[in-house]
Write an enzyme that holds these catalytic residues in place. Structure first.
Site, PDB file in Angstrom:
ATOM      1  N   ASN A  42      -2.741 -12.235  -3.665  1.00  0.00           N
ATOM      2  CA  ASN A  42      -2.704 -10.762  -2.785  1.00  0.00           C
ATOM      3  C   ASN A  42      -3.856 -11.430  -1.412  1.00  0.00           C
ATOM      4  O   ASN A  42      -5.169 -11.507  -1.523  1.00  0.00           O
ATOM      5  CB  ASN A  42      -2.830 -10.461  -3.817  1.00  0.00           C
ATOM      6  N   ILE A  43      -3.197 -10.100  -0.459  1.00  0.00           N
ATOM      7  CA  ILE A  43      -3.627  -9.623   0.362  1.00  0.00           C
ATOM      8  C   ILE A  43      -4.540  -8.254   0.697  1.00  0.00           C
ATOM      9  O   ILE A  43      -3.488  -7.858   0.463  1.00  0.00           O
ATOM     10  CB  ILE A  43      -3.621 -10.904   1.472  1.00  0.00           C
ATOM     11  N   GLU A  44      -5.440  -7.474   0.486  1.00  0.00           N
ATOM     12  CA  GLU A  44      -5.733  -6.529   0.011  1.00  0.00           C
ATOM     13  C   GLU A  44      -5.763  -5.733   1.348  1.00  0.00           C
ATOM     14  O   GLU A  44      -6.415  -6.688   2.398  1.00  0.00           O
ATOM     15  CB  GLU A  44      -6.726  -6.257  -0.757  1.00  0.00           C
ATOM     16  N   CYS A  53       1.168  -8.337  -1.755  1.00  0.00           N
ATOM     17  CA  CYS A  53       1.076  -9.370  -2.974  1.00  0.00           C
ATOM     18  C   CYS A  53       1.453 -10.774  -3.220  1.00  0.00           C
ATOM     19  O   CYS A  53       2.231 -10.924  -2.045  1.00  0.00           O
ATOM     20  CB  CYS A  53       2.515  -8.718  -4.250  1.00  0.00           C
ATOM     21  N   GLU A  55       3.789 -13.116  -4.230  1.00  0.00           N
ATOM     22  CA  GLU A  55       4.479 -12.945  -4.085  1.00  0.00           C
ATOM     23  C   GLU A  55       5.275 -12.843  -2.892  1.00  0.00           C
ATOM     24  O   GLU A  55       6.132 -14.253  -2.373  1.00  0.00           O
ATOM     25  CB  GLU A  55       5.555 -12.216  -4.874  1.00  0.00           C
ATOM     26  N   CYS A  93       8.465  -6.649  -4.524  1.00  0.00           N
ATOM     27  CA  CYS A  93       8.653  -7.975  -4.812  1.00  0.00           C
ATOM     28  C   CYS A  93      10.368  -8.325  -5.325  1.00  0.00           C
ATOM     29  O   CYS A  93      10.568  -9.281  -4.864  1.00  0.00           O
ATOM     30  CB  CYS A  93       7.614  -8.819  -5.403  1.00  0.00           C
TER      31      CYS A  93
HETATM   32  N1  THU Z   1      -0.307  -7.360  -6.823  1.00  0.00           N
HETATM   33  C1  THU Z   1       0.462  -8.467  -6.879  1.00  0.00           C
HETATM   34  O1  THU Z   1       0.153  -9.878  -5.716  1.00  0.00           O
HETATM   35  N2  THU Z   1       1.563  -9.219  -7.376  1.00  0.00           N
HETATM   36  C2  THU Z   1       2.569  -8.373  -8.121  1.00  0.00           C
HETATM   37  O2  THU Z   1       3.412  -8.881  -8.664  1.00  0.00           O
HETATM   38  C3  THU Z   1       1.637  -7.209  -8.529  1.00  0.00           C
HETATM   39  C4  THU Z   1       0.182  -6.538  -7.534  1.00  0.00           C
HETATM   40  C5  THU Z   1      -1.325  -7.736  -6.516  1.00  0.00           C
HETATM   41  C6  THU Z   1      -1.390  -6.185  -4.716  1.00  0.00           C
HETATM   42  C7  THU Z   1      -3.040  -5.853  -5.400  1.00  0.00           C
HETATM   43  O3  THU Z   1      -3.774  -6.867  -4.579  1.00  0.00           O
HETATM   44  C8  THU Z   1      -3.462  -6.271  -6.606  1.00  0.00           C
HETATM   45  O4  THU Z   1      -2.411  -7.031  -7.716  1.00  0.00           O
HETATM   46  C9  THU Z   1      -3.212  -4.448  -7.590  1.00  0.00           C
HETATM   47  O5  THU Z   1      -2.082  -3.706  -7.243  1.00  0.00           O
END
Ligand code: THU
Length: 135
Positions: A42-44, A53, A55, A93
């Site tokens: 994941n990259i915020e 996300c 995925e 996703c």
């Molecule tokens: N996130 C994912 O990468 N995949 C998921 O299936 C659920 C949520 C990440 C997004 C965000 O960076 C962090 O988890 C919290 O929501």
């Protein structure tokens, strides 16, 4: 490749997460029918909504490399450094997976290398809206 092997790739991928806001590190490993594996973390973003996300990073990397035939994806997540239950793919996703995968596509939901469950896309997204609806 076994589910356990795919999951161990996803676990390692959590290291690449950029998640200063949630402190949730999520890793994904997507196995193509031809054996190639694409990873994602994941990259915020400070504006929050551009966050992507793990995925979708893996899926989009694969599609951009010409792959569209997928067998399964392993997903694992941790909060504040602790794996505390599964991180099931979010609704967005699930819909992106449905674009390329059918009901039988498998999702390996991991807690640790030795503790995981396998579900299908149909389990996660029943009565899905699919490309067949608009073709
Ligand atoms: N996130 C994912 O990468 N995949 C998921 O299936 C659920 C949520 C990440 C997004 C965000 O960076 C962090 O988890 C919290 O929501």
């Amino acid at each position: 490749m076994t589910d356990k092997e795919l999951l161990s790739i996803a676990i390692k991928e959590m290291e690449k997460s950029y998640s200063p806001y949630s402190n949730c590190k999520v890793g994904a490993a997507l196995l193509c029918k031809n054996g190639r594996v694409f990873t994602g973390a994941n990259i915020e973003n400070a504006a929050f909504s551009p966050t992507i996300c793990a995925e979708r990073v893996a899926i989009f990397k694969a599609v951009n490399e010409g792959e569209r035939d997928f067998l399964k994806i392993a997903v694992v997540g941790e909060k504040d450094g602790n794996v505390n239950g599964i991180f099931a793919p979010c609704g967005v996703c699930r819909q992106v997976l449905r674009e390329f995968c059918d009901d039988n596509f498998q999702i390996v939901l991991g807690e640790s290398e030795n503790d995981f469950k396998v579900v299908t896309l149909k389990d996660l997204l029943p009565y899905s809206f699919s490309p067949e609806n608009v073709r």
